[in-house]
Scaffold this motif. Structure first.
Motif, PDB file in Angstrom:
ATOM      1  N   TRP A 208       0.826  -1.207   0.000  1.00  0.00           N
ATOM      2  CA  TRP A 208       0.000   0.000   0.000  1.00  0.00           C
ATOM      3  C   TRP A 208       0.858   1.252   0.000  1.00  0.00           C
ATOM      4  CZ3 TRP A 208      -4.856   0.487  -1.282  1.00  0.00           C
ATOM      5  CH2 TRP A 208      -5.680  -0.661  -1.275  1.00  0.00           C
ATOM      6  N   LEU A 224      -8.056   1.272  -9.690  1.00  0.00           N
ATOM      7  CA  LEU A 224      -7.715   0.094  -8.891  1.00  0.00           C
ATOM      8  C   LEU A 224      -8.772  -0.977  -9.169  1.00  0.00           C
ATOM      9  CD1 LEU A 224      -6.059  -1.304  -6.623  1.00  0.00           C
ATOM     10  CD2 LEU A 224      -7.695  -0.321  -5.000  1.00  0.00           C
ATOM     11  N   GLU A 226     -10.408  -4.577  -8.522  1.00  0.00           N
ATOM     12  CA  GLU A 226     -10.553  -5.595  -7.479  1.00  0.00           C
ATOM     13  C   GLU A 226     -11.312  -6.789  -8.085  1.00  0.00           C
ATOM     14  OE1 GLU A 226     -13.144  -4.348  -4.408  1.00  0.00           O
ATOM     15  OE2 GLU A 226     -12.970  -6.189  -3.236  1.00  0.00           O
ATOM     16  N   ARG A 247      -8.709   0.424   1.698  1.00  0.00           N
ATOM     17  CA  ARG A 247      -8.102  -0.871   2.025  1.00  0.00           C
ATOM     18  C   ARG A 247      -8.994  -1.672   2.954  1.00  0.00           C
ATOM     19  NH1 ARG A 247      -2.180  -1.453   5.042  1.00  0.00           N
ATOM     20  NH2 ARG A 247      -2.157  -3.755   5.176  1.00  0.00           N
ATOM     21  N   LEU A 250     -12.035  -3.431   1.088  1.00  0.00           N
ATOM     22  CA  LEU A 250     -11.812  -4.462   0.071  1.00  0.00           C
ATOM     23  C   LEU A 250     -12.124  -5.849   0.625  1.00  0.00           C
ATOM     24  CD1 LEU A 250      -8.478  -3.124  -1.475  1.00  0.00           C
ATOM     25  CD2 LEU A 250     -10.787  -2.900  -2.409  1.00  0.00           C
ATOM     26  N   ARG A 255      -8.015 -10.054  -5.721  1.00  0.00           N
ATOM     27  CA  ARG A 255      -6.770  -9.706  -6.402  1.00  0.00           C
ATOM     28  C   ARG A 255      -6.858  -8.249  -6.835  1.00  0.00           C
ATOM     29  NH1 ARG A 255      -2.881 -13.023  -9.005  1.00  0.00           N
ATOM     30  NH2 ARG A 255      -1.575 -11.847 -10.470  1.00  0.00           N
ATOM     31  N   LEU A 256      -5.785  -7.508  -6.606  1.00  0.00           N
ATOM     32  CA  LEU A 256      -5.760  -6.079  -6.898  1.00  0.00           C
ATOM     33  C   LEU A 256      -4.789  -5.784  -8.027  1.00  0.00           C
ATOM     34  CD1 LEU A 256      -5.604  -4.701  -3.224  1.00  0.00           C
ATOM     35  CD2 LEU A 256      -7.638  -5.159  -4.609  1.00  0.00           C
ATOM     36  N   ASN A 257      -5.165  -4.845  -8.858  1.00  0.00           N
ATOM     37  CA  ASN A 257      -4.274  -4.371  -9.923  1.00  0.00           C
ATOM     38  C   ASN A 257      -4.372  -2.852  -9.981  1.00  0.00           C
ATOM     39  OD1 ASN A 257      -3.032  -6.689 -11.642  1.00  0.00           O
ATOM     40  ND2 ASN A 257      -5.130  -7.341 -11.240  1.00  0.00           N
ATOM     41  N   SER A 262       0.420  -5.319  -8.779  1.00  0.00           N
ATOM     42  CA  SER A 262      -0.623  -6.290  -8.461  1.00  0.00           C
ATOM     43  C   SER A 262      -0.389  -6.857  -7.068  1.00  0.00           C
ATOM     44  CB  SER A 262      -0.655  -7.424  -9.490  1.00  0.00           C
ATOM     45  OG  SER A 262       0.546  -8.172  -9.450  1.00  0.00           O
ATOM     46  N   GLU A 264      -2.656  -9.183  -3.586  1.00  0.00           N
ATOM     47  CA  GLU A 264      -3.829  -9.922  -3.134  1.00  0.00           C
ATOM     48  C   GLU A 264      -4.161  -9.494  -1.718  1.00  0.00           C
ATOM     49  OE1 GLU A 264      -3.993 -14.109  -4.064  1.00  0.00           O
ATOM     50  OE2 GLU A 264      -4.880 -14.513  -2.103  1.00  0.00           O
ATOM     51  N   VAL A 265      -5.465  -9.217  -1.517  1.00  0.00           N
ATOM     52  CA  VAL A 265      -5.903  -8.806  -0.182  1.00  0.00           C
ATOM     53  C   VAL A 265      -5.783  -9.998   0.762  1.00  0.00           C
ATOM     54  CG1 VAL A 265      -7.823  -7.893   1.163  1.00  0.00           C
ATOM     55  CG2 VAL A 265      -7.493  -7.154  -1.206  1.00  0.00           C
TER      56      VAL A 265
END
Length: 271
Positions: A208, A224, A226, A247, A250, A255-257, A262, A264-265
């Protein structure tokens, strides 16, 4: 020889084969129904002059089914014969020389003869409900003849299957290649391969921090993305976005991009 037959002459054998299997399937069903019908006819004849009414009804139903199925056999065989003839002619073969054998001619003439006999012989009309006892004199022999013709049809299909296959091979048209024998290209490998997703790093504090740096350095808002189990959500972030609140909102495991970043939460227990 099943698969090579379908691929023969550029795939011309496929329609021929499936129709031939259709003829065989209808003929097999007819043989079963006609066999039961013949048994019921003899049971009715043995019970004359006062056969059981239920026996008569069952025999009548079987007789109607048998008649319809026999017409189906004749029609499907005729359709196969015509389509196969056209296919052979397109390949430069003499269709009559291939398809007209003593067995096939006997079947065709015999089938036509039973149809004519059922319509012209006195009392042989199976649709007529009167004078059932008199009609048994002709119905049973005609039915037995049709059962014999269906057995002959099995011989016809076997012999013509081999003759048509030989004609397709003589045509000079290259057969379709077996998919198993096709050369595998790089594109094929890419299409067949399963999508391998590399494990994304956890979107922890360091992740982050890097996301905040990307957002602050960008002159325009970033997107962003998700993704969780095919469900995609998008969040626009810029220098004024509260990343801590985002944050927390989420979904765990998503998976975040963000631009080229990239992650992953982490699961809820790790957050």
């Amino acid at each position: 020889m099943t698969a090579p037959f379908r691929r023969a002459a550029g795939g011309a054998g496929a329609t021929v084969q499936w129709l031939m299997w259709g003829v065989a399937a209808v003929a097999a069903v007819f043989a079963v129904v006609a066999g039961f019908d013949l048994v019921y006819l003899y049971r009715v004849e043995a019970a004359l002059p006062e056969p059981d009414l239920d026996l008569l009804r069952a025999g009548q139903s079987l007789g109607t089914s048998e008649l319809i199925l026999f017409w189906c056999v004749v029609i499907v065989y005729a359709l196969w014969f015509v389509l196969t003839s056209r296919a052979l002619q397109r390949l430069g073969e003499d269709a009559n020389r291939v398809l007209l054998t003593p067995w096939s001619i006997t079947f065709q003439v015999g089938a036509l003869a039973t149809i004519i006999a059922a319509r012209t012989l006195p009392g042989a009309d199976a649709v007529n409900a009167d004078e059932f006892g008199a009609r048994l004199r002709w119905i049973a022999p005609i039915l037995a003849a049709r059962l014999g013709l269906v057995a002959l049809l099995g011989v016809v299909l076997f012999t013509l299957y081999r003759r048509v296959y030989a004609a397709l091979l003589r045509s000079g048209v290259a057969p379709l290649r077996d998919p198993a024998e096709q050369p595998v290209t790089l594109l094929d490998l890419v299409q067949r391969a399963s999508v391998i997703s590399l494990l994304a790093p956890l979107a922890d504090d360091a992740w982050w921090s890097e996301a905040a740096g990307l957002t602050a350095a960008s002159a325009t808002p970033l997107n962003l993305v998700e993704t969780l189990d095919g469900d995609i959500r998008q969040h626009r972030v810029d220098a004024g976005t509260d990343l801590a609140a985002l944050r927390a909102a989420l979904r765990p495991g998503a998976r975040l991009n963000l631009a080229e970043l990239s992650g992953e939460v982490p699961p809820a227990r790790d957050r």
